[in-house]
Write a protein that holds these residues in place. Structure first.
Motif, short mmCIF file in Angstrom:
data_model
loop_
_atom_site.label_atom_id
_atom_site.label_comp_id
_atom_site.label_asym_id
_atom_site.label_seq_id
_atom_site.Cartn_x
_atom_site.Cartn_y
_atom_site.Cartn_z
N SER A 1 43.40 -7.85 22.48
CA SER A 1 44.39 -7.47 23.48
C SER A 1 45.64 -8.35 23.35
O SER A 1 45.60 -9.40 22.70
CB SER A 1 43.80 -7.63 24.88
OG SER A 1 43.65 -9.00 25.20
N ALA B 1 48.44 -8.69 18.01
CA ALA B 1 47.27 -8.16 18.71
C ALA B 1 46.69 -6.97 17.96
O ALA B 1 45.46 -6.87 17.78
CB ALA B 1 47.66 -7.77 20.14
N ALA C 1 45.89 -12.26 22.15
CA ALA C 1 46.79 -12.71 21.08
C ALA C 1 47.65 -13.87 21.58
O ALA C 1 47.84 -14.87 20.87
CB ALA C 1 47.66 -11.55 20.59
#
Length: 173
Positions: free
Chosen positions: A147, A141, A151
């Motif tokens: 975020s 991420a 991810a």
């Protein structure tokens, strides 16, 4: 208890994957097929007497256990049969893949690379970081500037796409 239709669906949808899973453990397709048949018989006996929350996971556990048993039996037999060779040659490593298995694995890898090329760049990067570099979701991420949930979604969608395409199916929206 599972219905006949549910049992047939489980068999149809998982037989190939379970055979490959067993073969990855025992290293031999005929033995893997024997293991799967024995596992299926044990599963059917159990399915007749109890309810499963995750029947495929239970069947996979049976396949894994029987595959490991078969591998131990093979190793015992090989150790008993093969001793020091009289001409001084080393015994062949029975666990290393043969030329055919190596070629098949190479073709599958090339196919997977082609399938991954169909994915968006961020999804490709996420999968490579996850599979090859074994990075955590948090690291992925951060690397991609998304975020943690995004991810996870990239990896989940990428894995699903690859799984479906490797099985020869198109993703359905």
């Amino acid at each position: 208890m599972l219905t006949q239709a549910e049992l047939l669906t489980i068999d149809d949808e998982n037989k190939e994957d379970l055979t490959r899973f067993s073969r990855s453990i025992v290293g031999d397709m005929p033995i893997a097929e024997d293991v799967l048949q024995e596992a299926w018989m044990k599963f059917l006996r159990a399915a007749g007497t109890r309810q499963f929350d995750e029947p495929v996971a239970y069947l996979r556990t049976i396949v894994r256990t029987l595959s490991l048993d078969a591998l131990r039996r093979i190793k015992r037999e090989n150790a008993r049969i093969s001793g020091p060779l009289s001409d001084g040659l080393e015994a062949a490593d029975h666990n290393s893949p043969g030329p055919e298995q190596t070629a098949i694995a190479r073709l599958e890898l090339e196919r997977l690379q082609g399938i991954m090329a169909e994915l968006p760049e961020k999804t490709q990067q996420a999968l490579l970081a996850y599979w090859q570099e074994e990075k955590s979701l948090r690291d992925i991420a951060q690397m991609l500037g998304v975020s943690l949930g995004q991810a996870h979604g990239l990896i989940k969608n990428g894995v699903e796409h690859c799984r479906l395409r490797m099985r020869g199916r198109e993703k359905q929206n």
